[in-house]
Design an enzyme around this catalytic site. Structure first.
Site, PDB file in Angstrom:
ATOM      1  NE  ARG A   1       5.860   1.285  10.356  1.00 42.16           N
ATOM      2  CZ  ARG A   1       4.704   0.846  10.022  1.00 42.16           C
ATOM      3  NH1 ARG A   1       4.503   1.072   8.584  1.00 42.16           N
ATOM      4  NH2 ARG A   1       3.318   0.541  10.020  1.00 42.16           N
TER       5      ARG A   1
ATOM      6  NE  ARG B   1       6.514  -2.502   6.055  1.00 41.33           N
ATOM      7  CZ  ARG B   1       4.922  -2.177   6.565  1.00 41.33           C
ATOM      8  NH1 ARG B   1       4.539  -1.589   4.924  1.00 41.33           N
ATOM      9  NH2 ARG B   1       4.559  -2.255   7.024  1.00 41.33           N
TER      10      ARG B   1
ATOM     11  NE  ARG C   1       0.494  -2.641  12.073  1.00 39.43           N
ATOM     12  CZ  ARG C   1       1.903  -3.084  11.369  1.00 39.43           C
ATOM     13  NH1 ARG C   1       2.601  -4.078  11.644  1.00 39.43           N
ATOM     14  NH2 ARG C   1       2.406  -2.095  10.260  1.00 39.43           N
TER      15      ARG C   1
ATOM     16  NE  ARG D   1      -4.901   0.478   9.172  1.00 37.93           N
ATOM     17  CZ  ARG D   1      -3.747   1.351   9.570  1.00 37.93           C
ATOM     18  NH1 ARG D   1      -3.521   2.488   8.678  1.00 37.93           N
ATOM     19  NH2 ARG D   1      -3.261   0.591   9.546  1.00 37.93           N
TER      20      ARG D   1
ATOM     21  CE  LYS E   1      -1.822   0.285   4.123  1.00 36.47           C
ATOM     22  NZ  LYS E   1      -1.565   2.019   5.043  1.00 36.47           N
TER      23      LYS E   1
HETATM   24  P1  AMP Z   1       0.838   2.160   9.112  1.00 31.91           P
HETATM   25  O1  AMP Z   1       1.707   3.338   8.309  1.00 31.91           O
HETATM   26  O2  AMP Z   1      -0.711   2.978   7.114  1.00 31.91           O
HETATM   27  O3  AMP Z   1       0.934   0.835   9.085  1.00 31.91           O
HETATM   28  O4  AMP Z   1       0.481   3.115  10.040  1.00 31.91           O
HETATM   29  C1  AMP Z   1       0.836   2.400  11.296  1.00 31.91           C
HETATM   30  C2  AMP Z   1      -0.381   2.703  12.630  1.00 31.91           C
HETATM   31  O5  AMP Z   1      -0.770   3.539  12.561  1.00 31.91           O
HETATM   32  C3  AMP Z   1      -1.717   1.685  12.028  1.00 31.91           C
HETATM   33  O6  AMP Z   1      -0.922   0.234  13.505  1.00 31.91           O
HETATM   34  C4  AMP Z   1      -2.437   2.628  13.620  1.00 31.91           C
HETATM   35  O7  AMP Z   1      -1.562   1.860  15.354  1.00 31.91           O
HETATM   36  C5  AMP Z   1      -1.611   4.137  13.517  1.00 31.91           C
HETATM   37  N1  AMP Z   1      -3.360   4.590  12.451  1.00 31.91           N
HETATM   38  C6  AMP Z   1      -2.369   4.594  10.945  1.00 31.91           C
HETATM   39  N2  AMP Z   1      -3.571   4.993   9.752  1.00 31.91           N
HETATM   40  C7  AMP Z   1      -4.697   5.250  11.287  1.00 31.91           C
HETATM   41  C8  AMP Z   1      -6.330   5.493  11.011  1.00 31.91           C
HETATM   42  N3  AMP Z   1      -6.383   5.965  10.361  1.00 31.91           N
HETATM   43  N4  AMP Z   1      -6.774   4.851  11.992  1.00 31.91           N
HETATM   44  C9  AMP Z   1      -6.378   4.671  13.442  1.00 31.91           C
HETATM   45  N5  AMP Z   1      -5.237   4.240  13.546  1.00 31.91           N
HETATM   46  C10 AMP Z   1      -4.205   4.709  12.886  1.00 31.91           C
END
Ligand code: AMP
Length: 221
Positions: free
Chosen positions: A164, A132, A175, A95, A20
Site C-alpha cells: 500500500r 504487509r 499513522r 477513528r 484488524k
Molecule cells: P485503513 O485501511 O483503515 O488503515 O485506512 C487507511 C486510511 O484511510 C487511513 O490512514 C486514513 O487516512 C483513511 N481513513 C480510513 N478510515 C477513516 C476514518 N474513519 N476517518 C478518517 N480517515 C479514515
C-alpha cells in the site's frame, strides 16, 4: 467457520498492523454481516479517480485522517444500504472521538453490540506493516512471510498484490502517532460506555479469531 445469521453490530479497533483487517473479514463472515471498511471504501474512491478520491489519496498518503464530517457522510450512506439492515461490522470507523459520538447518534445507544480492541505491542505492528502486501483489486491481505501461492497474484481474484502507498515507514510512523492521539480517546470512550472488550492480538491468527469470538459470544451470545 459456519456463517451465523444473528444480527450483530460490531466495531473493530486496533492500530495499524494489529491484524484488524484480517480479523474483521473473518468475524463478518462468521456472523454473516457486511464487512464495512472505511479504508477500503476510500481506496475504492481513489481508484475511481473521482475528485473526492483525489483529495482522499493526498490525506491517506500522508498518513492523516479524512475529516470527521466527510466520514460521517460516507458511513451514513453505507449503513443506509439494504445489506446493513440486519447487522454490520465496522473496520476503521470510528477513528476519532467525534466519529464515535456521531456513530452513536446515528444508530442509537442500543445500536452497537460491542467494540473489540485488538492489542498488539508497537514493535510487532511495525514489523507486520512493513511486510504487509494487499490485493489492489479485492483488498485481500498477504505478507512477505505469507505471500499468495503465485507471487504476486491474488489467490482470491487474480488481482495484483502490492504494498500500500501508505505502508511506507514515514506514513506508518505518522499513522501510529495519530492513532494514539485521535483514536485511543474514542476507544476509551467506548470503554466508558461499557461497550469495549480488549483482546490480545498477538500470536496465531486462528487463536486471535477464537479470542475475539469468545469476547463477542459472551456479550451477544
Ligand atoms: P485503513 O485501511 O483503515 O488503515 O485506512 C487507511 C486510511 O484511510 C487511513 O490512514 C486514513 O487516512 C483513511 N481513513 C480510513 N478510515 C477513516 C476514518 N474513519 N476517518 C478518517 N480517515 C479514515
Amino acid at each position: 467457520m459456519e456463517p451465523n445469521q444473528r444480527p450483530v453490530r460490531l466495531l473493530v479497533f486496533g492500530r495499524q498492523g494489529a491484524g484488524k483487517g484480517t480479523q474483521a473479514v473473518r468475524l463478518a463472515e462468521r456472523y454473516g454481516v457486511p464487512h464495512i471498511s472505511t479504508g477500503d471504501m476510500l481506496r475504492a474512491a481513489v481508484k475511481e479517480g473521482t475528485e473526492f478520491g483525489r483529495r482522499a489519496k493526498e490525506i491517506m498518503d500522508a498518513g492523516q485522517l479524512v475529516p470527521d464530517e466527510v466520514m460521517l457522510g460516507v458511513i451514513s450512506e453505507r449503513l443506509a444500504q439494504d445489506d446493513a439492515a440486519s447487522g454490520w461490522l465496522l473496520d476503521g470507523f470510528p477513528r476519532t472521538l467525534q466519529q464515535g459520538k456521531d456513530l452513536v447518534a446515528l444508530v442509537g445507544e442500543d445500536g452497537i453490540d460491542l467494540a473489540v480492541d485488538l492489542e498488539v505491542p508497537e514493535e510487532v505492528v511495525v514489523e507486520r506493516i512493513s511486510s504487509r502486501r494487499v490485493c489492489s483489486e479485492c483488498g485481500a491481505i498477504y505478507s512477505t512471510a505469507a505471500p499468495p501461492s503465485s507471487p504476486w497474484t491474488c489467490d482470491k481474484c487474480g488481482g495484483q498484490v502490492v504494498q500500500r502507498d501508505d505502508d511506507t515507514e514515514e506514513a506508518v510512523r505518522e499513522r501510529l502517532a495519530i492513532y494514539a492521539e485521535q483514536t485511543l480517546p474514542a476507544v476509551a470512550w467506548f470503554g466508558d460506555q461499557g461497550l469495549l472488550a480488549t483482546v490480545d492480538g498477538t500470536g496465531d491468527v486462528d487463536d486471535v479469531t477464537e479470542r475475539l469470538v469468545a469476547a463477542i459470544e459472551s456479550r451477544v451470545g
